[in-house]
Write a protein that holds these residues in place. Structure first.
Motif, PDB file in Angstrom:
ATOM      1  N   ASP A 192       0.870  -1.224  -0.154  1.00  0.00           N
ATOM      2  CA  ASP A 192      -0.123   0.002   0.679  1.00  0.00           C
ATOM      3  C   ASP A 192       0.579   1.312   0.064  1.00  0.00           C
ATOM      4  OD1 ASP A 192      -2.580   1.000  -0.332  1.00  0.00           O
ATOM      5  OD2 ASP A 192      -2.958   1.446   1.772  1.00  0.00           O
ATOM      6  N   ASP A 231       2.490   4.407  -2.672  1.00  0.00           N
ATOM      7  CA  ASP A 231       2.450   4.736  -3.276  1.00  0.00           C
ATOM      8  C   ASP A 231       4.086   5.112  -3.817  1.00  0.00           C
ATOM      9  OD1 ASP A 231      -0.372   4.762  -3.862  1.00  0.00           O
ATOM     10  OD2 ASP A 231      -1.021   7.002  -3.628  1.00  0.00           O
ATOM     11  N   THR A 232       4.006   4.722  -5.168  1.00  0.00           N
ATOM     12  CA  THR A 232       5.792   4.802  -5.392  1.00  0.00           C
ATOM     13  C   THR A 232       5.971   6.029  -6.184  1.00  0.00           C
ATOM     14  OG1 THR A 232       4.916   4.299  -7.504  1.00  0.00           O
ATOM     15  CG2 THR A 232       5.683   2.979  -6.122  1.00  0.00           C
ATOM     16  N   PRO A 233       6.885   6.997  -6.738  1.00  0.00           N
ATOM     17  CA  PRO A 233       8.197   6.522  -6.296  1.00  0.00           C
ATOM     18  C   PRO A 233       7.863   7.503  -5.002  1.00  0.00           C
ATOM     19  CG  PRO A 233       8.143   8.642  -7.010  1.00  0.00           C
ATOM     20  CD  PRO A 233       6.557   8.570  -7.099  1.00  0.00           C
ATOM     21  N   VAL A 275       6.170   2.341 -15.240  1.00  0.00           N
ATOM     22  CA  VAL A 275       4.528   2.984 -15.459  1.00  0.00           C
ATOM     23  C   VAL A 275       4.206   3.085 -17.395  1.00  0.00           C
ATOM     24  CG1 VAL A 275       3.972   4.667 -13.900  1.00  0.00           C
ATOM     25  CG2 VAL A 275       5.496   4.954 -15.835  1.00  0.00           C
ATOM     26  N   SER A 276       5.261   2.464 -18.139  1.00  0.00           N
ATOM     27  CA  SER A 276       5.119   2.406 -19.268  1.00  0.00           C
ATOM     28  C   SER A 276       6.553   1.187 -20.051  1.00  0.00           C
ATOM     29  CB  SER A 276       5.291   3.835 -20.622  1.00  0.00           C
ATOM     30  OG  SER A 276       5.462   3.690 -21.238  1.00  0.00           O
ATOM     31  N   LEU A 317       9.897   4.127 -16.164  1.00  0.00           N
ATOM     32  CA  LEU A 317       9.817   3.641 -14.137  1.00  0.00           C
ATOM     33  C   LEU A 317       9.006   4.798 -13.777  1.00  0.00           C
ATOM     34  CD1 LEU A 317      12.958   1.920 -12.381  1.00  0.00           C
ATOM     35  CD2 LEU A 317      11.088   0.935 -13.830  1.00  0.00           C
ATOM     36  N   ASP A 318       8.506   5.910 -12.710  1.00  0.00           N
ATOM     37  CA  ASP A 318       7.496   6.488 -12.123  1.00  0.00           C
ATOM     38  C   ASP A 318       9.243   7.082 -11.279  1.00  0.00           C
ATOM     39  OD1 ASP A 318       7.575   4.911  -9.696  1.00  0.00           O
ATOM     40  OD2 ASP A 318       5.608   5.779 -10.045  1.00  0.00           O
ATOM     41  N   VAL A 375      13.168  12.189  -7.497  1.00  0.00           N
ATOM     42  CA  VAL A 375      13.565  11.179  -6.858  1.00  0.00           C
ATOM     43  C   VAL A 375      14.009  10.748  -6.936  1.00  0.00           C
ATOM     44  CG1 VAL A 375      12.026   9.165  -7.496  1.00  0.00           C
ATOM     45  CG2 VAL A 375      11.444   9.796  -4.912  1.00  0.00           C
ATOM     46  N   HIS A 414      10.147  12.676 -14.013  1.00  0.00           N
ATOM     47  CA  HIS A 414       9.516  12.282 -13.327  1.00  0.00           C
ATOM     48  C   HIS A 414       9.536  10.095 -14.117  1.00  0.00           C
ATOM     49  CE1 HIS A 414       7.150  14.368  -9.649  1.00  0.00           C
ATOM     50  NE2 HIS A 414       7.808  14.999 -11.305  1.00  0.00           N
ATOM     51  N   ILE A 459       4.111  -4.026 -17.090  1.00  0.00           N
ATOM     52  CA  ILE A 459       4.047  -2.257 -16.241  1.00  0.00           C
ATOM     53  C   ILE A 459       2.652  -3.029 -14.804  1.00  0.00           C
ATOM     54  CG2 ILE A 459       1.810  -0.926 -17.213  1.00  0.00           C
ATOM     55  CD1 ILE A 459       2.538  -1.050 -20.014  1.00  0.00           C
ATOM     56  N   GLY A 460       3.775  -1.764 -14.001  1.00  0.00           N
ATOM     57  CA  GLY A 460       2.797  -1.798 -12.840  1.00  0.00           C
ATOM     58  C   GLY A 460       3.522  -2.953 -12.140  1.00  0.00           C
ATOM     59  N   LEU A 520      15.101  15.262  -1.554  1.00  0.00           N
ATOM     60  CA  LEU A 520      14.085  15.432  -1.914  1.00  0.00           C
ATOM     61  C   LEU A 520      12.833  14.688  -2.222  1.00  0.00           C
ATOM     62  CD1 LEU A 520      15.916  14.297  -5.850  1.00  0.00           C
ATOM     63  CD2 LEU A 520      14.632  16.784  -5.263  1.00  0.00           C
ATOM     64  N   VAL A 521      12.671  14.187  -0.726  1.00  0.00           N
ATOM     65  CA  VAL A 521      10.877  12.899  -0.014  1.00  0.00           C
ATOM     66  C   VAL A 521      11.164  14.018   0.598  1.00  0.00           C
ATOM     67  CG1 VAL A 521      11.527  11.216  -1.321  1.00  0.00           C
ATOM     68  CG2 VAL A 521      12.344  11.675   0.977  1.00  0.00           C
ATOM     69  N   ASP A 522       9.741  14.169   1.575  1.00  0.00           N
ATOM     70  CA  ASP A 522       9.108  14.772   3.188  1.00  0.00           C
ATOM     71  C   ASP A 522       9.440  13.815   4.058  1.00  0.00           C
ATOM     72  OD1 ASP A 522       8.507  17.389   2.038  1.00  0.00           O
ATOM     73  OD2 ASP A 522       6.664  16.333   1.899  1.00  0.00           O
TER      74      ASP A 522
END
Lengths: 372, 372
Positions: free
Chosen positions: B15, B17-19, B270-271, B280-281, B286, B315, B330-331, B347-349
């Motif tokens: 559960d 969410d990426t990245p 993602v593609s 990749l996302d 990130v 991204h 994909i996924g 770059l991240v919180d």
């Protein structure tokens, strides 16, 4: 890049600890006006990419000038701009609707018109699942590869993706591309704009041949925008982002003039240990580490004509100098034009907003780090 | 880099969410133990550089293992760690004490033992002004250039800076250097460690000849640490930072093994628009955009043996593949080892903290963006 040519902000915004990113509001407004006028004159809708500024204040200035909504790269960015009242948002990205992200998208779709990108039947299926739990069907644009070779399908594959999306219960509104191969020296922007028009026209025709009505044909980037505005061809919407601020990449590409650079990193000379070297306190943690091969350094130093940042650490920018040239002393304030303003903005909590060197506001980078 | 070798965290933290940046806590603790043991065994004090993690939680784990305090790069970072109770902080940087920053330093000096870097008489003067408004004299180390050619004076100029600092009312405690030229292929780390020892010994001797007692001789970086621990020479304090997490640069340098990589970016495919390409996302917003010439790509993809990120947008990470090789669909979730963990963390919180693939905590990147 020469001092008197970059923006109008003098070097000191009083009592400002460096490094800091400063927006010259006069220049920003002129940039927004020019793009709004040019797209309106060409009959092309403007949907600026908000990943550049991540600031609701800038999105509002763009909407006031006729932008039809915003483009964003992530659902997280969409949430920030929707919270600020933007009612038409396009996530220009092949979104993977994992369960949690699908719930977030369904929530957004109740509060604004949400459109997302899709480039595979697999992603269309997960988007369809998210769509079924939202108030109305999710709207999608099929992403087309016009030559950048990142995400997006080739034009002749677009109809298959669109058909899968329609079958998954999505509303297919059209096609989009990012002509990112326009980021290159020589005639790259103009060539990429031509590729964009060709690829989008083919994809549009393929969708229509498959019985799907195409209302949106979306392209654009800052380097290619000028050429597309001159000859829009099939394009009826543009998504440039960087044009609001501009940067050293755009200077190198010839997509902007020094007078159109609205964002600079204000820095202090902290060390000058050798006659051919200065060190500034603006490193990769405020400028970003982007450096395409066709850009000569990690940023232009406005106050030292011709000087670029030749080596970059997290908090040090090393500027190589002609030992005989005049130079600022230790403690002097200088401005650096970052290579890539989108990544620089994402490194600070707030932008200092100035008119004529006087600080008039601070804007939170509200969508900073909204990566998911 | 092969899948079973990087950390122990399976690919999915449920559960999520990426990245997202995920810390493998088992690996982190082993890395901290190993450096604490090695420096203690060599009789060298360990003052880890906190710019890598920017997390009070990690600083506490380091202090529990005997670290004498933290190193930071900015006064802003010092404020964050002081607020969390660290009582001995070295700003390993040629700090320019503008009036506002000087006041902030005087405030800090009342709450912890604050030491800062200095490499010029001009900076010493401004530090002296700040020192006069603080409770006790500010403590400084003179920065020496041991071959990286960034900030820092040559060893034979160190006494002049130290004398100016003492005259300005500062407490001169010794010398420091950053052997950053150890970031290079071949024998660069070992050669830089030798340069570090030579330069610090010369600078120390020069200060003592000028009548200044030297108690601190501080060096170190992750690539050079192993060599310095083997032969400390004059060095009595080390300031590595990256060793806590490690990254693709350290893998390329041979400074860590895949099993010692504690931080990865969890990403989603993602593609997959062409047989030789995955997207990749996890983009530069990130992973960071760092890419030294001696690192083959913008990050290693753990689940695709031998694959690196060949093109990076904000991204999108484009991964080039052998069309006949097995690949995730994909996924699928994959992990990317960033090139430079210090810039990725900024770059991240928050960092997602996991043990054996189970999320056990989230750590705020409290000093994120503390650039001033």
């Amino acid at each position: 890049v020469r001092h008197p040519d970059v923006g109008t902000t003098p070097v000191t915004v009083p009592d400002l600890d460096t490094p800091a990113l400063v927006v010259d509001l006069d220049v920003l407004e002129r940039n927004l006006d020019a793009m709004a006028d040019a797209t309106a004159g060409a009959g092309v809708a403007l949907r600026p990419h908000a990943k550049t500024h991540k600031c609701p204040e800038v999105a509002r200035l763009q909407q006031q000038r006729g932008a039809v909504g915003v483009s964003v790269a992530t659902v997280g960015e969409a949430e920030v701009f929707c919270d600020d009242g933007v009612d038409d948002i396009f996530v220009a990205y092949p979104v993977w609707a994992s369960e949690r992200r699908g719930r977030r998208m369904a929530g957004l779709a109740e509060r604004c018109r949400l459109t997302v990108g899709v480039d595979s039947p697999a992603a269309a299926d997960t988007l369809g699942r998210a769509s079924r739990s939202s108030a109305g069907p999710l709207r999608v644009l099929v992403e087309v590869d016009s030559g950048h070779h990142r995400s997006g399908v080739l034009p002749d594959q677009a109809a298959a993706v669109a058909t899968a999306a329609a079958r998954a219960g999505l509303e297919v509104a059209g096609v989009f591309t990012f002509p990112g191969h326009g980021y290159g020296p020589g005639g790259a922007p103009e060539a990429a704009a031509r590729d964009e028009a060709t690829a989008l026209a083919r994809a549009r025709d393929a969708l229509e041949a498959a019985g799907i009505e195409v209302t949106v044909v979306s392209g654009g980037s800052t380097p290619t925008a000028r050429a597309t505005i001159r000859h829009p061809g099939p394009v009826n919407e543009l998504r440039p982002g960087v044009y609001a601020f501009n940067d050293a990449q755009q200077l190198a590409l010839g997509s902007c003039t020094p007078e159109q650079v609205a964002l600079t990193a204000h820095a202090t000379v902290v060390s000058a240990p050798a006659p051919d070297r200065l060190v500034l306190d603006a490193g990769s943690k405020v400028l970003g580490a982007d450096r395409p091969s066709w850009v000569g350094g990690y940023g232009c130093v406005v106050e030292v004509p011709g000087a670029t940042v030749t080596a970059l650490s997290e908090h040090h920018a090393v500027v190589s100098l002609d030992p005989d040239a005049p130079r600022p002393g230790i403690g002097a304030r200088v401005r650096v034009v970052p290579n890539h303003c989108c990544n620089a903005v994402n490194l600070v909590d707030e932008l200092v907003v100035a008119r004529g060197g006087v600080e008039v506001d601070r804007w939170a980078v509200a969508a900073r780090g909204a990566n998911t």
